[in-house]
Design a protein around this motif. Structure first.
Motif, PDB file in Angstrom:
ATOM      1  N   LEU A 162    -107.331  47.602 -25.503  1.00  0.00           N
ATOM      2  CA  LEU A 162    -108.076  47.264 -26.725  1.00  0.00           C
ATOM      3  C   LEU A 162    -109.359  46.505 -26.355  1.00  0.00           C
ATOM      4  CD1 LEU A 162    -108.395  47.118 -29.767  1.00  0.00           C
ATOM      5  CD2 LEU A 162    -106.802  45.192 -29.819  1.00  0.00           C
ATOM      6  N   LEU A 163    -109.250  45.558 -25.425  1.00  0.00           N
ATOM      7  CA  LEU A 163    -110.440  44.798 -25.019  1.00  0.00           C
ATOM      8  C   LEU A 163    -111.459  45.706 -24.332  1.00  0.00           C
ATOM      9  CD1 LEU A 163    -108.917  41.405 -23.771  1.00  0.00           C
ATOM     10  CD2 LEU A 163    -109.832  41.991 -26.018  1.00  0.00           C
ATOM     11  N   ALA A 164    -110.952  46.721 -23.610  1.00  0.00           N
ATOM     12  CA  ALA A 164    -111.884  47.655 -22.947  1.00  0.00           C
ATOM     13  C   ALA A 164    -112.661  48.456 -24.002  1.00  0.00           C
ATOM     14  CB  ALA A 164    -111.108  48.600 -22.023  1.00  0.00           C
ATOM     15  N   LEU A 165    -111.976  48.853 -25.081  1.00  0.00           N
ATOM     16  CA  LEU A 165    -112.678  49.568 -26.163  1.00  0.00           C
ATOM     17  C   LEU A 165    -113.726  48.654 -26.798  1.00  0.00           C
ATOM     18  CD1 LEU A 165    -113.151  51.823 -28.249  1.00  0.00           C
ATOM     19  CD2 LEU A 165    -111.213  50.904 -29.562  1.00  0.00           C
ATOM     20  N   ILE A 166    -113.340  47.405 -27.066  1.00  0.00           N
ATOM     21  CA  ILE A 166    -114.293  46.476 -27.693  1.00  0.00           C
ATOM     22  C   ILE A 166    -115.518  46.285 -26.795  1.00  0.00           C
ATOM     23  CG2 ILE A 166    -114.606  44.064 -28.419  1.00  0.00           C
ATOM     24  CD1 ILE A 166    -111.732  44.174 -29.494  1.00  0.00           C
ATOM     25  N   GLU A 167    -115.276  46.198 -25.499  1.00  0.00           N
ATOM     26  CA  GLU A 167    -116.382  46.041 -24.552  1.00  0.00           C
ATOM     27  C   GLU A 167    -117.328  47.250 -24.634  1.00  0.00           C
ATOM     28  OE1 GLU A 167    -117.059  43.430 -23.019  1.00  0.00           O
ATOM     29  OE2 GLU A 167    -118.623  44.129 -21.658  1.00  0.00           O
ATOM     30  N   ARG A 168    -116.732  48.440 -24.711  1.00  0.00           N
ATOM     31  CA  ARG A 168    -117.570  49.653 -24.824  1.00  0.00           C
ATOM     32  C   ARG A 168    -118.402  49.610 -26.101  1.00  0.00           C
ATOM     33  NH1 ARG A 168    -113.214  52.706 -23.516  1.00  0.00           N
ATOM     34  NH2 ARG A 168    -113.081  53.847 -25.483  1.00  0.00           N
ATOM     35  N   LEU A 169    -117.776  49.194 -27.207  1.00  0.00           N
ATOM     36  CA  LEU A 169    -118.494  49.133 -28.492  1.00  0.00           C
ATOM     37  C   LEU A 169    -119.571  48.041 -28.449  1.00  0.00           C
ATOM     38  CD1 LEU A 169    -115.438  49.541 -30.921  1.00  0.00           C
ATOM     39  CD2 LEU A 169    -117.107  51.304 -30.276  1.00  0.00           C
ATOM     40  N   ASN A 170    -119.255  46.924 -27.798  1.00  0.00           N
ATOM     41  CA  ASN A 170    -120.258  45.855 -27.655  1.00  0.00           C
ATOM     42  C   ASN A 170    -121.523  46.377 -26.973  1.00  0.00           C
ATOM     43  OD1 ASN A 170    -118.681  43.847 -28.785  1.00  0.00           O
ATOM     44  ND2 ASN A 170    -117.949  43.027 -26.827  1.00  0.00           N
ATOM     45  N   ASN A 171    -121.320  47.296 -25.998  1.00  0.00           N
ATOM     46  CA  ASN A 171    -122.454  47.783 -25.198  1.00  0.00           C
ATOM     47  C   ASN A 171    -123.083  49.047 -25.757  1.00  0.00           C
ATOM     48  OD1 ASN A 171    -122.285  45.733 -23.267  1.00  0.00           O
ATOM     49  ND2 ASN A 171    -120.549  46.754 -22.285  1.00  0.00           N
ATOM     50  N   ASP A 172    -122.538  49.557 -26.858  1.00  0.00           N
ATOM     51  CA  ASP A 172    -123.042  50.813 -27.411  1.00  0.00           C
ATOM     52  C   ASP A 172    -124.196  50.525 -28.393  1.00  0.00           C
ATOM     53  OD1 ASP A 172    -123.514  53.158 -28.773  1.00  0.00           O
ATOM     54  OD2 ASP A 172    -121.396  53.699 -28.945  1.00  0.00           O
ATOM     55  N   PRO A 173    -125.426  50.948 -28.071  1.00  0.00           N
ATOM     56  CA  PRO A 173    -126.557  50.619 -28.945  1.00  0.00           C
ATOM     57  C   PRO A 173    -126.501  51.311 -30.316  1.00  0.00           C
ATOM     58  CG  PRO A 173    -127.242  52.068 -27.139  1.00  0.00           C
ATOM     59  CD  PRO A 173    -125.821  51.698 -26.875  1.00  0.00           C
ATOM     60  N   GLU A 174    -125.672  52.335 -30.443  1.00  0.00           N
ATOM     61  CA  GLU A 174    -125.543  53.006 -31.750  1.00  0.00           C
ATOM     62  C   GLU A 174    -124.633  52.218 -32.706  1.00  0.00           C
ATOM     63  OE1 GLU A 174    -126.667  56.574 -32.266  1.00  0.00           O
ATOM     64  OE2 GLU A 174    -127.935  55.779 -30.659  1.00  0.00           O
ATOM     65  N   VAL A 175    -123.869  51.300 -32.145  1.00  0.00           N
ATOM     66  CA  VAL A 175    -122.914  50.525 -32.953  1.00  0.00           C
ATOM     67  C   VAL A 175    -123.517  49.147 -33.228  1.00  0.00           C
ATOM     68  CG1 VAL A 175    -120.638  49.414 -32.938  1.00  0.00           C
ATOM     69  CG2 VAL A 175    -120.895  51.741 -32.053  1.00  0.00           C
ATOM     70  N   HIS A 176    -123.719  48.847 -34.535  1.00  0.00           N
ATOM     71  CA  HIS A 176    -124.309  47.553 -34.895  1.00  0.00           C
ATOM     72  C   HIS A 176    -123.269  46.590 -35.461  1.00  0.00           C
ATOM     73  CE1 HIS A 176    -127.483  50.642 -35.060  1.00  0.00           C
ATOM     74  NE2 HIS A 176    -128.132  49.723 -34.362  1.00  0.00           N
ATOM     75  N   GLY A 177    -122.156  47.157 -35.938  1.00  0.00           N
ATOM     76  CA  GLY A 177    -121.074  46.322 -36.469  1.00  0.00           C
ATOM     77  C   GLY A 177    -119.742  46.787 -35.922  1.00  0.00           C
ATOM     78  N   ILE A 178    -118.875  45.824 -35.613  1.00  0.00           N
ATOM     79  CA  ILE A 178    -117.521  46.144 -35.132  1.00  0.00           C
ATOM     80  C   ILE A 178    -116.523  45.365 -35.987  1.00  0.00           C
ATOM     81  CG2 ILE A 178    -115.904  46.040 -33.184  1.00  0.00           C
ATOM     82  CD1 ILE A 178    -118.404  45.805 -31.336  1.00  0.00           C
ATOM     83  N   LEU A 179    -115.526  46.097 -36.468  1.00  0.00           N
ATOM     84  CA  LEU A 179    -114.485  45.441 -37.258  1.00  0.00           C
ATOM     85  C   LEU A 179    -113.130  45.857 -36.699  1.00  0.00           C
ATOM     86  CD1 LEU A 179    -114.348  45.447 -41.110  1.00  0.00           C
ATOM     87  CD2 LEU A 179    -112.383  46.184 -39.814  1.00  0.00           C
ATOM     88  N   VAL A 180    -112.312  44.903 -36.348  1.00  0.00           N
ATOM     89  CA  VAL A 180    -110.930  45.203 -35.940  1.00  0.00           C
ATOM     90  C   VAL A 180    -110.043  44.881 -37.138  1.00  0.00           C
ATOM     91  CG1 VAL A 180    -109.052  44.643 -34.373  1.00  0.00           C
ATOM     92  CG2 VAL A 180    -111.408  44.681 -33.523  1.00  0.00           C
ATOM     93  N   GLN A 181    -109.387  45.910 -37.664  1.00  0.00           N
ATOM     94  CA  GLN A 181    -108.577  45.718 -38.870  1.00  0.00           C
ATOM     95  C   GLN A 181    -107.370  44.815 -38.574  1.00  0.00           C
ATOM     96  OE1 GLN A 181    -109.364  46.984 -42.020  1.00  0.00           O
ATOM     97  NE2 GLN A 181    -107.691  45.663 -42.676  1.00  0.00           N
ATOM     98  N   LEU A 182    -107.211  43.782 -39.373  1.00  0.00           N
ATOM     99  CA  LEU A 182    -106.069  42.873 -39.251  1.00  0.00           C
ATOM    100  C   LEU A 182    -105.055  43.190 -40.344  1.00  0.00           C
ATOM    101  CD1 LEU A 182    -108.030  39.561 -38.590  1.00  0.00           C
ATOM    102  CD2 LEU A 182    -107.002  41.081 -36.900  1.00  0.00           C
ATOM    103  N   PRO A 183    -103.776  42.919 -40.188  1.00  0.00           N
ATOM    104  CA  PRO A 183    -103.164  42.281 -39.023  1.00  0.00           C
ATOM    105  C   PRO A 183    -102.980  43.249 -37.861  1.00  0.00           C
ATOM    106  CG  PRO A 183    -101.475  42.843 -40.638  1.00  0.00           C
ATOM    107  CD  PRO A 183    -102.784  43.237 -41.244  1.00  0.00           C
ATOM    108  N   LEU A 184    -102.948  42.683 -36.648  1.00  0.00           N
ATOM    109  CA  LEU A 184    -102.664  43.468 -35.445  1.00  0.00           C
ATOM    110  C   LEU A 184    -101.157  43.449 -35.179  1.00  0.00           C
ATOM    111  CD1 LEU A 184    -105.530  42.083 -33.186  1.00  0.00           C
ATOM    112  CD2 LEU A 184    -105.300  44.452 -33.983  1.00  0.00           C
ATOM    113  N   PRO A 185    -100.645  44.431 -34.444  1.00  0.00           N
ATOM    114  CA  PRO A 185     -99.241  44.362 -34.028  1.00  0.00           C
ATOM    115  C   PRO A 185     -98.977  43.035 -33.288  1.00  0.00           C
ATOM    116  CG  PRO A 185    -100.175  46.501 -33.480  1.00  0.00           C
ATOM    117  CD  PRO A 185    -101.317  45.657 -33.968  1.00  0.00           C
TER     118      PRO A 185
END
Ligand code: NDP
Length: 299
Positions: A79-102
């Motif tokens: 999950l953290l690896a995906l977030i890192e990819r999204l953090n570095n993706d210039p096409e993505v300006h907002g990231i939302l992780v839906q809560l609650p998590l498992p």
């Protein structure tokens, strides 16, 4: 009934319109399309509904929507690896992780891995700190929606007594910060508060964010006050026990007989929450590109 009903659905439509116009401008003038990535881990049915409606609203505003659905047993590392990819993706300006998590995933670790500039939920510890110190931040969507409705209704909030019932990190506390920022005199109440009825009766603005169906009756409401009902509670239908209906934390009929204005449930705060998610995404996009922020969409 005396109170004006604050139509959150109609106001959310005007906010979404403003967002869509900003998106058109970003596309036409800068060649940029704002993008929102939503990450869902597992198959919680309520979360799936939320994620679907967020994706639909994002597309309707003319933005790009990226949905990432991960298995319930996804590891923290993946999950953290995906977030890192999204953090570095210039096409993505907002990231939302839906809560609650498992249960095996720590929400604090996950949320704090999001680039604060892309944290459109405003839950990252940096954004919490920036909001608390009155600096420019990403603001949590539900309290931002409440603030925009209150400003629309009152104009200036300066000097008004605001009482917030509920002290959660996602609603009560940021709501208090926002109302302080608009120069209200703020009281936060919670489950240990003494004389809650009396405290509520002192409120020019009463925000209920508790999660207890119809807990606040009309005789806790100061005549003429503005009541913002954040609560969403599903209870059995009075005429058909097999069905359910949604109610807020405020007893709507008795409150509406005394208040100056009140938000209904459904159709009040709920629609504003999604509108503000879209607003935060265009704000994040504008900031990322050093462009002026859209007016009326931030705190
Ligand atoms: P939490 O459960 O995190 O917090 C509830 C708060 O209410 C706590 O601070 C708790 O106090 C307080 N509380 C509980 N019982 C009482 C009581 N008897 N008297 C006074 N205070 C009490 O809830 P959330 O903040 O996440 O959500 C609140 C409500 O808002 C829920 O119904 C939720 O579904 C809804 N919601 C709606 C949204 C929307 O878009 N419209 C978005 C987010 C939430 P203590 O801290 O002492 O335990």
């Amino acid at each position: 009934m005396n109170a004006k009903i604050i139509d959150g659905k109609a106001f959310a439509a005007t906010v979404r319109d403003r967002v869509a116009r900003t998106v058109d401008r970003l596309k036409a003038e800068a060649g940029i399309t704002p993008g929102l990535a939503v990450v869902l881990v597992g198959e919680d049915p309520a979360s799936e509904v939320y994620v679907r409606s967020k994706g639909k609203a994002t597309l309707e505003a003319g933005m790009n929507s990226y949905e990432h659905k991960l298995d319930a047993d996804t590891s923290e590392r993946d999950l953290l690896a995906l977030i890192e990819r999204l953090n570095n993706d210039p096409e993505v300006h907002g990231i939302l992780v839906q809560l609650p998590l498992p249960a095996h995933l720590d929400p604090d670790v996950v949320i704090n891995a999001i680039d604060p500039a892309k944290d459109v939920d405003g839950f990252h510890i940096s954004n919490v700190g920036l909001l608390g110190t009155g600096q420019k931040s990403m603001v949590p969507c539900t309290p931002l929606g409440c603030l925009l409705m209150l400003r629309e209704h009152h104009g200036s909030l300066s000097g008004l007594n605001a009482v917030i019932v509920g002290r959660s990190n996602i609603v009560g506390k940021p709501m208090a910060q926002l109302l302080l920022g608009d120069s209200c005199t703020v009281t936060i109440a919670h489950s240990r508060t003494r004389n809650l009825a009396e405290i509520c009766r002192n409120a020019d603005i009463l925000v209920a964010a508790v999660g207890r169906p119809e807990m606040i009756p009309g005789d806790w409401v100061k005549p003429g006050a503005t009541v913002i009902d954040v609560g969403i509670n599903r209870i059995p239908h009075p005429e058909d026990g097999g069905k359910t209906r949604l109610v807020g934390d405020v007893d709507f009929d008795s409150a509406a007989a005394v208040a100056g204005a009140v938000t209904p449930v459904p159709g009040g705060v709920g629609p504003m929450t999604i509108a503000c998610l879209l607003a935060n995404t265009v704000t994040a996009c504008s900031r990322a590109h050093g462009l002026p922020e859209p007016e009326g969409l931030t705190s």
